[in-house]
Design a protein around this motif. Sequence first.
Motif, mmCIF file in Angstrom:
data_model
loop_
_atom_site.group_PDB
_atom_site.id
_atom_site.type_symbol
_atom_site.label_atom_id
_atom_site.label_comp_id
_atom_site.label_asym_id
_atom_site.label_seq_id
_atom_site.Cartn_x
_atom_site.Cartn_y
_atom_site.Cartn_z
ATOM 1 N N ILE A 55 0.837 -1.205 0.000
ATOM 2 C CA ILE A 55 0.000 0.000 0.000
ATOM 3 C C ILE A 55 0.873 1.257 0.000
ATOM 4 C CG2 ILE A 55 -1.661 1.296 1.422
ATOM 5 C CD1 ILE A 55 -2.999 -1.410 1.974
ATOM 6 N N ARG A 56 1.973 1.213 0.745
ATOM 7 C CA ARG A 56 2.883 2.379 0.744
ATOM 8 C C ARG A 56 3.462 2.611 -0.648
ATOM 9 N NH1 ARG A 56 4.717 0.528 5.640
ATOM 10 N NH2 ARG A 56 6.552 -0.426 4.705
ATOM 11 N N ALA A 57 3.855 1.523 -1.319
ATOM 12 C CA ALA A 57 4.447 1.675 -2.661
ATOM 13 C C ALA A 57 3.402 2.219 -3.635
ATOM 14 C CB ALA A 57 5.004 0.337 -3.150
ATOM 15 N N LEU A 58 2.175 1.699 -3.555
ATOM 16 C CA LEU A 58 1.116 2.176 -4.458
ATOM 17 C C LEU A 58 0.771 3.633 -4.162
ATOM 18 C CD1 LEU A 58 -1.193 -0.986 -4.431
ATOM 19 C CD2 LEU A 58 0.209 -0.172 -6.341
ATOM 20 N N THR A 59 0.823 4.000 -2.888
ATOM 21 C CA THR A 59 0.551 5.398 -2.520
ATOM 22 C C THR A 59 1.638 6.300 -3.096
ATOM 23 O OG1 THR A 59 -0.489 4.615 -0.492
ATOM 24 C CG2 THR A 59 0.116 6.945 -0.547
ATOM 25 N N ALA A 60 2.885 5.875 -2.951
ATOM 26 C CA ALA A 60 3.994 6.693 -3.472
ATOM 27 C C ALA A 60 3.932 6.793 -4.998
ATOM 28 C CB ALA A 60 5.330 6.097 -3.030
ATOM 29 N N LEU A 61 3.379 5.770 -5.639
ATOM 30 C CA LEU A 61 3.233 5.817 -7.101
ATOM 31 C C LEU A 61 2.029 6.671 -7.518
ATOM 32 C CD1 LEU A 61 3.942 2.073 -7.938
ATOM 33 C CD2 LEU A 61 5.169 4.013 -8.945
ATOM 34 N N GLY A 62 1.212 7.047 -6.534
ATOM 35 C CA GLY A 62 0.051 7.902 -6.816
ATOM 36 C C GLY A 62 -1.141 7.139 -7.374
ATOM 37 N N VAL A 63 -1.200 5.819 -7.165
ATOM 38 C CA VAL A 63 -2.319 5.049 -7.729
ATOM 39 C C VAL A 63 -3.249 4.483 -6.652
ATOM 40 C CG1 VAL A 63 -1.031 4.436 -9.812
ATOM 41 C CG2 VAL A 63 -1.020 2.871 -7.879
#
Length: 419
Positions: A55-63
């Motif tokens: 979830i952190r990675a997806l948040t940082a990717l803006g998706v």
Amino acid sequence: MTSPRDLKIAIIGGGMCGLACAVGLVRAGIPVEIFEAAPKFEEVGAGVGLGPNAIRALTALGVMDAVQARADQPKPTPRPYRVISGMPGHEHVYDFSISDEDCGLGIHRAAFLDALVELVDPNITHFNKRCTSISKSSTRSTVHFSDGSTHEADVIIGADGIRSAVRGSVVDDKHLAFTNAVAYRGLVSAQTLKDAGFKTNASERPINFVGNDKHVIAFPMRSGQTINIVAFARNRQIPMGFIEIPPGQSWVTPVSKQDLLDEFSGWGSDVMALLGCIQKPSKWSLHAVYPPLETYVSGNIALIGDSAHAMLPHLGAGVGEGFEDVLVLCRLLSEPQTNASNVASVLQAYDNVRRPRANMVQQASTIAGDIYEGYGKPGFTVEEMRERLSGIWDPIWHHDLEADIAKAVQSLKENGSFV
Ligand SMILES: Cc1cc2nc3c(=O)[nH]c(=O)nc-3n(C[C@H](O)[C@H](O)[C@H](O)COP(=O)(O)OP(=O)(O)OC[C@H]3O[C@@H](n4cnc5c(N)ncnc54)[C@H](O)[C@@H]3O)c2cc1C
């Protein structure tokens, strides 16, 4: 060529990782094209669990907002597993206690993919493009497709899953093995389970029914209205990689409900009720990238997701590691100093930080299966099991990916690729 925006990037494979990567790069202003073997973007009808690091990675990717909008639960929540014996009596074994910040999300795979597809410009996607090989060159490489066409790019990203064709251009051997484990999967409504006499509450927290050489996961989706079931069985008498599924034979085969129940014969009433509710069960022969890769990159070609580190799904961490690959790769490729002349070093920096971590998670996933499926074996006590389960997710969930990115950038400065 002076900036990453001048790079020509080809992504092979439009699964969860390939699409996330396309969105991340396009948002950074880097043009990409996606080549997908199938006639459309498609995912299997099952759920996928996303842990806090995913979830952190997806948040940082803006998706993450787009993904959340497609999810059936209003927001990520802590999802502490309860471990219960799969045997009659269903002895309680262990409750994971996790912090309120360690939130996860269970989402239907198709819904996840739809969320990403909406963010991708259809003009950059090419369907029915099955990569068969890559001709490497020190500058641009050429992708060859089964329809005879080719495509030249400065960077080729292999997001083509466990049976990756791109992997053959990065490492010599095939690095693909049947794990001797099979998984039976299904989605069942919580009401159907209740009507069938299933007593365990799997709507509020994921349940792991453990036993000798087998375990059964039941995790809630759609705010607990649907339960995603995955029942695993592994033959540990045979070394990994010893048996091969013949080429051309599907890894997924339909099985009768009776065959599934026979596989778990002697297990407790709740497991039998759970499995008995799966309509049209299918059996998946679980494969993994094995032995683990010694590199994820070669020149201007990089692997992400399952093409690099497909693993046993026992920590629900496979695609999360893929999203971490995507974030690190997108951030390094979009560094202002990245260009065609130093991109091979940039990919090497990606490999240096990603491979040790993702390969560690891959190994931890195998070990997790050994712990769950050690239950009931002579000499393996419940106390020992609790001890080995405690903190099992900590290294996966609590990892500082930003520090990895900073380390990779620093290494590029130190080796002169960046000033
Ligand atoms: C039973 C099971 C349960 C799992 N549960 C979880 C979980 O709960 N949480 C989790 O994090 N992970 C889980 N995983 C792992 C997760 O499913 C994978 O890590 C994830 O799907 C990998 O995504 P990907 O985009 O790398 O590959 P894929 O999803 O396999 O996508 C690859 C894409 O490339 C395309 N393609 C393939 N070959 C070519 C080619 N030659 N040319 C062009 N295109 C090509 C394919 O059509 C596909 O669209 C589970 C796996 C299994 C088997």
